[in-house]
Design a protein around this motif. Structure first.
Motif, mmCIF file in Angstrom:
data_model
loop_
_atom_site.group_PDB
_atom_site.id
_atom_site.type_symbol
_atom_site.label_atom_id
_atom_site.label_comp_id
_atom_site.label_asym_id
_atom_site.label_seq_id
_atom_site.Cartn_x
_atom_site.Cartn_y
_atom_site.Cartn_z
ATOM 1 N N PHE A 190 0.852 -1.180 0.000
ATOM 2 C CA PHE A 190 0.000 0.000 0.000
ATOM 3 C C PHE A 190 0.891 1.234 0.000
ATOM 4 C CE2 PHE A 190 -2.157 3.494 2.217
ATOM 5 C CZ PHE A 190 -3.213 3.682 1.335
ATOM 6 N N LEU A 191 0.728 2.058 -1.034
ATOM 7 C CA LEU A 191 1.587 3.220 -1.231
ATOM 8 C C LEU A 191 0.792 4.514 -1.102
ATOM 9 C CD1 LEU A 191 3.602 1.926 -4.313
ATOM 10 C CD2 LEU A 191 4.071 1.583 -1.870
ATOM 11 N N ASP A 217 3.430 1.437 3.189
ATOM 12 C CA ASP A 217 4.529 0.486 3.246
ATOM 13 C C ASP A 217 5.862 1.083 2.816
ATOM 14 O OD1 ASP A 217 3.021 -1.724 4.165
ATOM 15 O OD2 ASP A 217 2.219 -2.014 2.150
ATOM 16 N N GLU A 218 5.815 2.241 2.167
ATOM 17 C CA GLU A 218 7.038 2.924 1.749
ATOM 18 C C GLU A 218 6.854 4.420 1.981
ATOM 19 O OE1 GLU A 218 7.902 1.926 -2.302
ATOM 20 O OE2 GLU A 218 7.778 -0.243 -1.941
ATOM 21 N N ALA A 219 7.948 5.145 1.943
ATOM 22 C CA ALA A 219 7.864 6.600 2.066
ATOM 23 C C ALA A 219 7.005 7.156 0.931
ATOM 24 C CB ALA A 219 9.261 7.205 2.017
ATOM 25 N N LEU A 258 -1.376 12.403 -17.360
ATOM 26 C CA LEU A 258 -0.011 11.960 -17.625
ATOM 27 C C LEU A 258 0.675 11.491 -16.349
ATOM 28 C CD1 LEU A 258 2.516 11.818 -19.564
ATOM 29 C CD2 LEU A 258 3.093 14.076 -18.624
ATOM 30 N N ILE A 259 0.633 12.310 -15.316
ATOM 31 C CA ILE A 259 1.451 12.011 -14.150
ATOM 32 C C ILE A 259 0.953 10.787 -13.387
ATOM 33 C CG2 ILE A 259 2.344 14.340 -13.906
ATOM 34 C CD1 ILE A 259 0.279 14.955 -11.857
ATOM 35 N N VAL A 260 -0.366 10.568 -13.355
ATOM 36 C CA VAL A 260 -0.830 9.376 -12.629
ATOM 37 C C VAL A 260 -0.424 8.110 -13.361
ATOM 38 C CG1 VAL A 260 -2.729 10.597 -11.537
ATOM 39 C CG2 VAL A 260 -3.155 9.393 -13.674
ATOM 40 N N VAL A 261 -0.439 8.138 -14.685
ATOM 41 C CA VAL A 261 -0.027 6.969 -15.456
ATOM 42 C C VAL A 261 1.454 6.666 -15.228
ATOM 43 C CG1 VAL A 261 0.424 6.194 -17.825
ATOM 44 C CG2 VAL A 261 -1.808 7.130 -17.222
ATOM 45 N N VAL A 262 2.274 7.709 -15.291
ATOM 46 C CA VAL A 262 3.712 7.529 -15.100
ATOM 47 C C VAL A 262 4.028 7.067 -13.682
ATOM 48 C CG1 VAL A 262 5.921 8.754 -15.040
ATOM 49 C CG2 VAL A 262 4.331 9.155 -16.931
ATOM 50 N N ASP A 263 3.395 7.704 -12.702
ATOM 51 C CA ASP A 263 3.700 7.370 -11.306
ATOM 52 C C ASP A 263 3.197 5.987 -10.918
ATOM 53 O OD1 ASP A 263 4.986 9.755 -10.910
ATOM 54 O OD2 ASP A 263 3.288 10.756 -9.968
ATOM 55 N N ASP A 264 2.009 5.615 -11.383
ATOM 56 C CA ASP A 264 1.506 4.282 -11.053
ATOM 57 C C ASP A 264 2.444 3.203 -11.591
ATOM 58 O OD1 ASP A 264 -0.677 5.165 -9.627
ATOM 59 O OD2 ASP A 264 -2.083 4.992 -11.292
ATOM 60 N N ALA A 265 2.902 3.389 -12.821
ATOM 61 C CA ALA A 265 3.812 2.396 -13.399
ATOM 62 C C ALA A 265 5.137 2.358 -12.644
ATOM 63 C CB ALA A 265 4.052 2.708 -14.871
ATOM 64 N N ALA A 266 5.647 3.525 -12.278
ATOM 65 C CA ALA A 266 6.934 3.587 -11.583
ATOM 66 C C ALA A 266 6.865 2.910 -10.221
ATOM 67 C CB ALA A 266 7.367 5.041 -11.422
ATOM 68 N N SER A 267 5.699 2.956 -9.582
ATOM 69 C CA SER A 267 5.540 2.398 -8.245
ATOM 70 C C SER A 267 5.067 0.951 -8.245
ATOM 71 C CB SER A 267 4.546 3.248 -7.446
ATOM 72 O OG SER A 267 4.995 4.575 -7.324
ATOM 73 N N GLY A 268 4.780 0.402 -9.412
ATOM 74 C CA GLY A 268 4.283 -0.964 -9.474
ATOM 75 C C GLY A 268 2.809 -1.090 -9.143
ATOM 76 N N VAL A 269 2.057 0.012 -9.222
ATOM 77 C CA VAL A 269 0.623 -0.032 -8.955
ATOM 78 C C VAL A 269 -0.061 -0.762 -10.107
ATOM 79 C CG1 VAL A 269 -1.467 1.354 -8.689
ATOM 80 C CG2 VAL A 269 0.653 2.075 -7.576
ATOM 81 N N ASP A 270 -0.659 -1.899 -9.807
ATOM 82 C CA ASP A 270 -1.305 -2.683 -10.859
ATOM 83 C C ASP A 270 -2.821 -2.720 -10.705
ATOM 84 O OD1 ASP A 270 -1.403 -4.347 -8.619
ATOM 85 O OD2 ASP A 270 -1.228 -6.174 -9.836
ATOM 86 N N GLU A 271 -3.357 -2.047 -9.684
ATOM 87 C CA GLU A 271 -4.799 -1.877 -9.551
ATOM 88 C C GLU A 271 -5.056 -0.532 -8.882
ATOM 89 O OE1 GLU A 271 -8.275 -4.814 -8.487
ATOM 90 O OE2 GLU A 271 -7.476 -3.948 -6.623
ATOM 91 N N VAL A 272 -5.893 0.276 -9.528
ATOM 92 C CA VAL A 272 -6.226 1.603 -9.011
ATOM 93 C C VAL A 272 -7.611 1.553 -8.387
ATOM 94 C CG1 VAL A 272 -6.703 4.005 -9.638
ATOM 95 C CG2 VAL A 272 -4.784 2.778 -10.719
ATOM 96 N N VAL A 273 -7.675 1.892 -7.095
ATOM 97 C CA VAL A 273 -8.944 2.002 -6.382
ATOM 98 C C VAL A 273 -9.192 3.481 -6.134
ATOM 99 C CG1 VAL A 273 -10.245 1.399 -4.309
ATOM 100 C CG2 VAL A 273 -8.588 -0.230 -5.263
ATOM 101 N N ARG A 274 -10.316 3.998 -6.626
ATOM 102 C CA ARG A 274 -10.619 5.423 -6.478
ATOM 103 C C ARG A 274 -12.102 5.648 -6.708
ATOM 104 N NH1 ARG A 274 -7.617 7.532 -12.081
ATOM 105 N NH2 ARG A 274 -9.071 6.518 -13.537
ATOM 106 N N GLY A 275 -12.572 6.888 -6.537
ATOM 107 C CA GLY A 275 -13.973 7.208 -6.701
ATOM 108 C C GLY A 275 -14.452 7.038 -8.126
ATOM 109 N N ASP A 276 -15.739 6.664 -8.273
ATOM 110 C CA ASP A 276 -16.232 6.378 -9.621
ATOM 111 C C ASP A 276 -16.493 7.626 -10.456
ATOM 112 O OD1 ASP A 276 -18.631 7.301 -8.547
ATOM 113 O OD2 ASP A 276 -19.617 5.341 -8.571
#
Length: 317
Positions: A44-45, A74-76, A191-209
């Motif tokens: 969890f990041l 789990d990380e800074a 742009l930034i959410v796509v780049v950051d999610d990939a950089a952090s290994g986020v493979d599932e995005v949970v957020r408001g609909d």
């Protein structure tokens, strides 16, 4: 995009903007992201999305609220303002593929322009995508005279893209010429959410609909950048008593305000359980982790009534 430093182990995340205290709807989305990560064995990041509106001390306050509720990343935290070179590199890679162009339009220009054929409502009509260099130089000079710069847009074909959401099923939407960098130099959200999610290994995005329709365009952008596909889980919003998206102006809706009204963390978790359709029996984060079945959560938005004496919740029809 080799410098993205993709992580091997999967992760989920919460990424609030540090513009002020979080309201109960924001907190619910963040707790759901945490619970989902814990139930599925993901890291969890936490990400601080501080490229736009920032209130001093807000990021620290938001982390402190979640720590009081039992959540520790789990990380800074990843700080977006530290990563401007990474976002610039992403745009450069798209430019090398001929997929970026300058846009000189104001919001008013876009609102008044006729829509492009087959484009989604409100999509950019493509005014600047095919301008010649002479006209581009004229437009740059016009903006410069006003102290402004052109935005950068992604060149697309408005083709439909479909992604699968764990709660909503398939989501299909055309991909328009979205902004990559605004005219004021700020890198755009998509742009930034796509780049950051990939950089952090986020493979599932949970957020408001409310962000569900952005998923296809973000998936398309990720594919253009050669980044891994992401899973999606969009959860229902929390609304005010008028049926509008909950906001801090609606009264006692932040954690700090709820505490001042007499709520404890146990009251927060009791409300979480009731709002999600599992009853008011939860009193802790462990209860929430053990009690949630994401296949059974209430799919309708929830109306939050700011408390007078006791927590109250109702579902919309």
């Amino acid at each position: 995009m080799n410098s993205l430093n993709l992580q091997a182990r999967a992760a989920g995340r919460f990424a609030p903007s540090p513009s002020g205290d979080l309201h109960i709807g924001n907190i619910r989305s963040g707790l759901l992201a945490y619970v989902r990560a814990r139930q599925t064995g993901r890291r969890f990041l936490w990400r601080v999305e501080d490229l736009d509106r920032v209130s001093p001390g807000a990021a620290e306050s938001q982390l402190a609220v979640f720590a009081e509720l039992g959540v520790t990343p789990d990380e800074a935290p990843l700080i977006q303002s530290d990563r401007l070179d990474i976002y610039a590199e992403a745009i450069t890679s798209l430019q090398h593929c001929g997929l970026v162009y300058e846009c000189y339009c104001s919001r008013k220009d876009i609102q008044q322009a006729p829509s492009a054929p087959h484009a989604p409502p409100g999509a950019y009509p493509g005014t600047c995508r095919s301008l010649g260099e002479v006209e581009r130089e004229r437009q740059r000079d016009r903006l410069a005279a006003d102290g402004r710069s052109p935005a950068l847009r992604l060149r697309t074909e408005n083709s439909p893209v479909t992604v699968h959401d764990e709660l909503l099923g398939d989501i299909t939407a055309p991909t328009d010429d979205l902004v990559l960098r605004r005219g004021d130099g700020v890198y755009a959200y998509n742009l930034i959410v796509v780049v950051d999610d990939a950089a952090s290994g986020v493979d599932e995005v949970v957020r408001g609909d409310d962000l569900a329709t952005s998923a296809p365009r973000q998936a398309h952008l990720a594919s253009l950048l050669g980044l891994p596909a992401t899973g999606w889980l969009h959860v229902p919003l929390v609304l005010n008593e008028s049926g509008q998206r909950l906001a801090k102006r609606d009264g006692a809706v932040t954690y700090q305000q709820l505490q001042a009204s007499g709520w404890t963390s146990a009251d927060v978790f009791a409300w979480m359980g009731e709002s999600l359709g599992f009853g008011p029996g939860w009193t802790s984060l462990d209860d929430m982790i053990a009690g949630i079945d994401f296949n059974r959560i209430r799919r309708e938005p929830t109306v939050f009534t700011p408390p007078v004496e006791a927590p109250r919740v109702s579902g919309l029809d």
